[in-house]
Design an enzyme around this catalytic site. Structure first.
Site, PDB file in Angstrom:
ATOM      1  NE  ARG A 208     -39.357  15.219  -8.165  1.00 40.62           N
ATOM      2  CZ  ARG A 208     -39.185  14.857  -6.906  1.00 40.62           C
ATOM      3  NH1 ARG A 208     -37.982  15.014  -6.340  1.00 40.62           N
ATOM      4  NH2 ARG A 208     -40.178  14.359  -6.201  1.00 40.62           N
ATOM      5  CE  LYS A 242     -43.631  17.833  -7.603  1.00 44.57           C
ATOM      6  NZ  LYS A 242     -44.021  16.747  -8.546  1.00 44.57           N
ATOM      7  NE  ARG A 322     -39.214  11.375 -10.047  1.00 42.88           N
ATOM      8  CZ  ARG A 322     -38.682  11.428  -8.842  1.00 42.88           C
ATOM      9  NH1 ARG A 322     -37.380  11.261  -8.696  1.00 42.88           N
ATOM     10  NH2 ARG A 322     -39.426  11.639  -7.769  1.00 42.88           N
ATOM     11  CG  HIS A 345     -42.343  10.132  -4.414  1.00 44.44           C
ATOM     12  ND1 HIS A 345     -42.679   9.036  -5.164  1.00 44.44           N
ATOM     13  CD2 HIS A 345     -42.171  11.145  -5.306  1.00 44.44           C
ATOM     14  CE1 HIS A 345     -42.716   9.363  -6.440  1.00 44.44           C
ATOM     15  NE2 HIS A 345     -42.412  10.634  -6.548  1.00 44.44           N
ATOM     16  CE1 TYR A 355     -42.370   7.698 -11.573  1.00 42.45           C
ATOM     17  CE2 TYR A 355     -43.033   8.434  -9.391  1.00 42.45           C
ATOM     18  CZ  TYR A 355     -42.321   8.638 -10.557  1.00 42.45           C
ATOM     19  OH  TYR A 355     -41.572   9.770 -10.713  1.00 42.45           O
TER      20      TYR A 355
END
Length: 382
Positions: A208, A242, A322, A345, A355
């Protein structure tokens, strides 16, 4: 002779200046012993007395609410000034912009105690014509938290925002990914620019943008076997990634190793030339003086590279590197489970949801595949 008003019922008088009946009541005393008065005005005695009864009832219920003059703008301004302590600077700026752009102009003049769920529903419906669903959620959150703070300070009895759902907003511009030809053109255009290493590492590892801007050299090992970088921090508040699963250690493709070695040497030259103005934060991708790189500066530099590559700079942002990473791996038959781990993720569901257009059914593995797609100098010479 009319009966005398009972103690605690307040007073009622005519205000000749404002041509209104004024109801007043003492609701308590300040720390210095002074009386705290609450007043309500009305065109008729009945209206003034009704408002007075509400004030007395609120006081008896332990709710010493603000007077009719306290507005939505007052509540939002108070929250912006005192309710964001400890938050990231970018978060404060974002909330201020949302408040000043979407809340205060539309609802700011409304008296807070008169604000209704119908007012919020209409406001959100109007905003849904110009904002995405995500932006609607954010702007509603700002108003909700502002009123929650006002409620905790006895400015209003309830938070009507909690009664209102978020409508479907405008469809935002979907993220897209570079084709292999476009990716090669971008990499070529990035050579000899300050953003070369940043673009190569972002495209070939899927990190990221906020993770790369926080990456330090102490978290990169170019000499180990295999060479790797530890993606354990970001520029988010508190420095955390994140999610906890976003913390990951990635093998670096050879092309990344090559450009990072060159980037490190150039950075040392810049550090020496800058002298005492250099801020040694150990950052891999800092500003020209070693301070953390600003996201807007990265975007501007990225657009110049995009334009040099023959692409429309208005249609591409750094975060789509990304997305391109995911698409290129999927095209190379990498299983979605592997892609999900590589991009940090928490589950494959997140990868598929965000995605979806880039994912295809699949077989093979991250850095090794990227070495095949974008060979490093050693591979070229082999």
């Amino acid at each position: 002779m009319p009966a005398r008003r009972s103690r605690g019922d307040g007073g009622l008088s005519w205000d000749n200046t404002r041509k209104r009946w004024v109801a007043s009541v003492t609701v308590g005393y300040s720390p210095d012993g002074r009386r705290i008065f609450k007043r309500a005005r009305g065109r008729t005695k009945t209206e003034a007395q009704r408002k007075l009864k509400e004030i007395i009832r609120d006081y008896q219920d332990g709710l010493v609410v603000a007077g009719y003059g306290y507005t939505v703008a007052d509540a939002v301004s108070d929250w912006l000034a005192f309710g964001l302590s400890g938050r990231d600077t970018n978060t404060i700026i974002k909330c201020t912009i949302l408040a000043n752009t979407h809340i205060i102009p539309a609802l700011g003049a409304r008296k807070l105690r008169d604000l209704s769920a119908e007012d919020i529903d209409k406001w959100l419906t109007d905003k849904a014509q110009v904002l995405s669903t995500r932006s609607l959620r954010e702007v509603r959150s700002v108003l909700k938290r502002a009123i929650t703070r006002a409620q905790a300070r006895d400015k209003v009895k309830r938070n009507v925002v909690l009664l209102c759902d978020i409508p479907q907003g405008r469809t935002g511009r979907p993220s897209k990914s570079l084709t292999l030809v476009q990716a090669e053109a971008l990499l070529a255009a990035a050579e000899n620019t300050s953003l070369h290493a940043y673009i190569v590492v972002s495209l070939l590892t899927g990190a990221r943008t906020e993770e790369l801007r926080a990456l330090t050299w102490s978290y990169v090992d170019l000499d180990s076997d295999p060479p790797f970088m530890m993606v354990w921090r970001s520029v988010r508040a508190g420095g955390d990634t994140k999610t906890r699963k976003s913390r990951r250690t990635l093998k670096l493709p050879q092309r990344c190793v090559d450009v990072l070695r060159d980037h490190q040497a150039r950075q040392e030259q810049t550090r020496q030339a800058t002298g005492s103005r250099w801020h040694d934060n150990d950052l891999v991708f800092p500003s020209q003086v070693g301070t953390p790189a600003d996201a807007s500066h990265v975007r501007r530099s990225f657009r110049k590279v995009v334009e040099a590559a023959g692409l429309d700079p208005s249609e591409w942002t750094p975060r789509e590197l990304r997305h391109s990473f995911v698409s290129l791996l999927s095209d190379a038959d990498v299983p979605i489970e592997h892609i999900s781990r590589l991009v940090g993720h928490s589950s494959t569901t997140t990868t598929e949801t965000i995605y979806r257009k880039q994912i295809r059914p699949v077989i093979v593995h991250g850095a090794d595949v990227m070495d095949r797609i974008f060979p490093g100098e050693e591979d070229h010479g082999a």
